[in-house]
Design a protein around this motif. Structure first.
Motif, PDB file in Angstrom:
ATOM      1  N   LYS A 132      30.643  11.712  23.526  1.00  0.00           N
ATOM      2  CA  LYS A 132      29.842  10.534  23.856  1.00  0.00           C
ATOM      3  C   LYS A 132      28.505  10.575  23.120  1.00  0.00           C
ATOM      4  O   LYS A 132      28.060   9.572  22.556  1.00  0.00           O
ATOM      5  CB  LYS A 132      29.621  10.441  25.366  1.00  0.00           C
ATOM      6  N   PHE A 133      27.864  11.733  23.115  1.00  0.00           N
ATOM      7  CA  PHE A 133      26.598  11.906  22.397  1.00  0.00           C
ATOM      8  C   PHE A 133      26.759  11.518  20.930  1.00  0.00           C
ATOM      9  O   PHE A 133      25.967  10.751  20.379  1.00  0.00           O
ATOM     10  CB  PHE A 133      26.136  13.369  22.521  1.00  0.00           C
ATOM     11  N   ASN A 134      27.798  12.042  20.290  1.00  0.00           N
ATOM     12  CA  ASN A 134      28.024  11.743  18.875  1.00  0.00           C
ATOM     13  C   ASN A 134      28.350  10.275  18.652  1.00  0.00           C
ATOM     14  O   ASN A 134      27.914   9.678  17.659  1.00  0.00           O
ATOM     15  CB  ASN A 134      29.120  12.646  18.304  1.00  0.00           C
ATOM     16  N   ASN A 135      29.106   9.660  19.554  1.00  0.00           N
ATOM     17  CA  ASN A 135      29.422   8.238  19.430  1.00  0.00           C
ATOM     18  C   ASN A 135      28.177   7.376  19.577  1.00  0.00           C
ATOM     19  O   ASN A 135      27.985   6.412  18.830  1.00  0.00           O
ATOM     20  CB  ASN A 135      30.485   7.831  20.452  1.00  0.00           C
ATOM     21  N   VAL A 136      27.331   7.709  20.547  1.00  0.00           N
ATOM     22  CA  VAL A 136      26.083   6.955  20.743  1.00  0.00           C
ATOM     23  C   VAL A 136      25.186   7.123  19.522  1.00  0.00           C
ATOM     24  O   VAL A 136      24.600   6.153  19.017  1.00  0.00           O
ATOM     25  CB  VAL A 136      25.364   7.410  22.032  1.00  0.00           C
ATOM     26  N   TYR A 137      25.092   8.353  19.021  1.00  0.00           N
ATOM     27  CA  TYR A 137      24.245   8.619  17.857  1.00  0.00           C
ATOM     28  C   TYR A 137      24.762   7.874  16.627  1.00  0.00           C
ATOM     29  O   TYR A 137      23.983   7.275  15.881  1.00  0.00           O
ATOM     30  CB  TYR A 137      24.173  10.127  17.607  1.00  0.00           C
ATOM     31  N   ALA A 138      26.080   7.866  16.434  1.00  0.00           N
ATOM     32  CA  ALA A 138      26.670   7.138  15.302  1.00  0.00           C
ATOM     33  C   ALA A 138      26.379   5.642  15.418  1.00  0.00           C
ATOM     34  O   ALA A 138      26.059   4.986  14.421  1.00  0.00           O
ATOM     35  CB  ALA A 138      28.176   7.391  15.242  1.00  0.00           C
ATOM     36  N   ALA A 139      26.491   5.094  16.625  1.00  0.00           N
ATOM     37  CA  ALA A 139      26.209   3.666  16.826  1.00  0.00           C
ATOM     38  C   ALA A 139      24.739   3.362  16.549  1.00  0.00           C
ATOM     39  O   ALA A 139      24.416   2.350  15.916  1.00  0.00           O
ATOM     40  CB  ALA A 139      26.585   3.251  18.249  1.00  0.00           C
ATOM     41  N   LEU A 140      23.852   4.232  17.001  1.00  0.00           N
ATOM     42  CA  LEU A 140      22.419   4.050  16.756  1.00  0.00           C
ATOM     43  C   LEU A 140      22.122   4.040  15.265  1.00  0.00           C
ATOM     44  O   LEU A 140      21.433   3.151  14.755  1.00  0.00           O
ATOM     45  CB  LEU A 140      21.625   5.161  17.445  1.00  0.00           C
ATOM     46  N   VAL A 141      22.664   5.009  14.543  1.00  0.00           N
ATOM     47  CA  VAL A 141      22.427   5.100  13.106  1.00  0.00           C
ATOM     48  C   VAL A 141      22.999   3.874  12.392  1.00  0.00           C
ATOM     49  O   VAL A 141      22.360   3.310  11.494  1.00  0.00           O
ATOM     50  CB  VAL A 141      23.001   6.414  12.532  1.00  0.00           C
ATOM     51  N   ALA A 142      24.177   3.431  12.788  1.00  0.00           N
ATOM     52  CA  ALA A 142      24.789   2.254  12.164  1.00  0.00           C
ATOM     53  C   ALA A 142      23.935   1.012  12.393  1.00  0.00           C
ATOM     54  O   ALA A 142      23.726   0.209  11.472  1.00  0.00           O
ATOM     55  CB  ALA A 142      26.199   2.046  12.706  1.00  0.00           C
ATOM     56  N   LYS A 143      23.434   0.838  13.598  1.00  0.00           N
ATOM     57  CA  LYS A 143      22.585  -0.331  13.895  1.00  0.00           C
ATOM     58  C   LYS A 143      21.259  -0.248  13.136  1.00  0.00           C
ATOM     59  O   LYS A 143      20.762  -1.260  12.630  1.00  0.00           O
ATOM     60  CB  LYS A 143      22.325  -0.438  15.398  1.00  0.00           C
TER      61      LYS A 143
END
Length: 157
Positions: A132-143
């Motif tokens: 979940k941490f990695n998914n949230v971080y990936a979404a943040l970076v993409a945005k």
């Protein structure tokens, strides 16, 4: 509800940046205690991951380091016998950087030691939480990428 200002240090994103800076300081100090600069190790790690060699310009771009600073880092690593530079056959103005056997052994040993500490650090964190941490971080970076640089936000699946 009151809108947070960019100077509100309790916002989630600001807290993230504080943790990221703290993490970088921890790594820098850990490397310093081993007689190695954090940036020097980042360069060694990048060269290790490219057995076909890497150009100094690529290292500068990857680590946001001025080219002249990369040259100084490479000079030091070369003096220590950890890397070698070769001229490109097609364009003699360009060079590629490779690890020497001693540099590869050194880098791998440091990575093994570091990995032991990192494994201990995440040992009690459930795998689902890490995912979940990695998914949230990936979404943040993409945005951020989409917002700061334009284009469409994309995440790795």
């Amino acid at each position: 509800m009151e809108e947070a200002s960019m100077y509100d240090f309790d916002t989630p994103l600001c807290r993230h940046y504080e943790y990221a800076k703290r993490e970088n300081r921890l790594y820098a100090e850990w490397f310093r205690r081993r007689g190695l600069s954090y940036v020097h190790f980042l360069v060694l790690d990048s060269v290790l991951r490219r057995p076909e060699g890497v150009e100094p310009t690529e290292l500068a771009e990857e680590h946001f380091i001025p080219k002249q600073t990369v040259t100084g880092i490479l000079d030091a690593l070369e003096r220590e016998g950890r890397i070698r530079r070769e001229r490109c056959e097609r364009d003699r103005r360009r060079t590629r950087v490779f690890l020497r056997p001693a540099g590869e052994a050194f880098t791998l040993e440091v990575l093994r030691e570091l990995n032991r500490y990192e494994e201990i650090a995440i040992a009690d964190i459930p795998l689902e939480d890490m995912e979940k941490f990695n998914n949230v971080y990936a979404a943040l970076v993409a945005k951020l990428e989409a917002g700061l640089l334009g284009g469409t936000a994309h995440t790795e699946d």
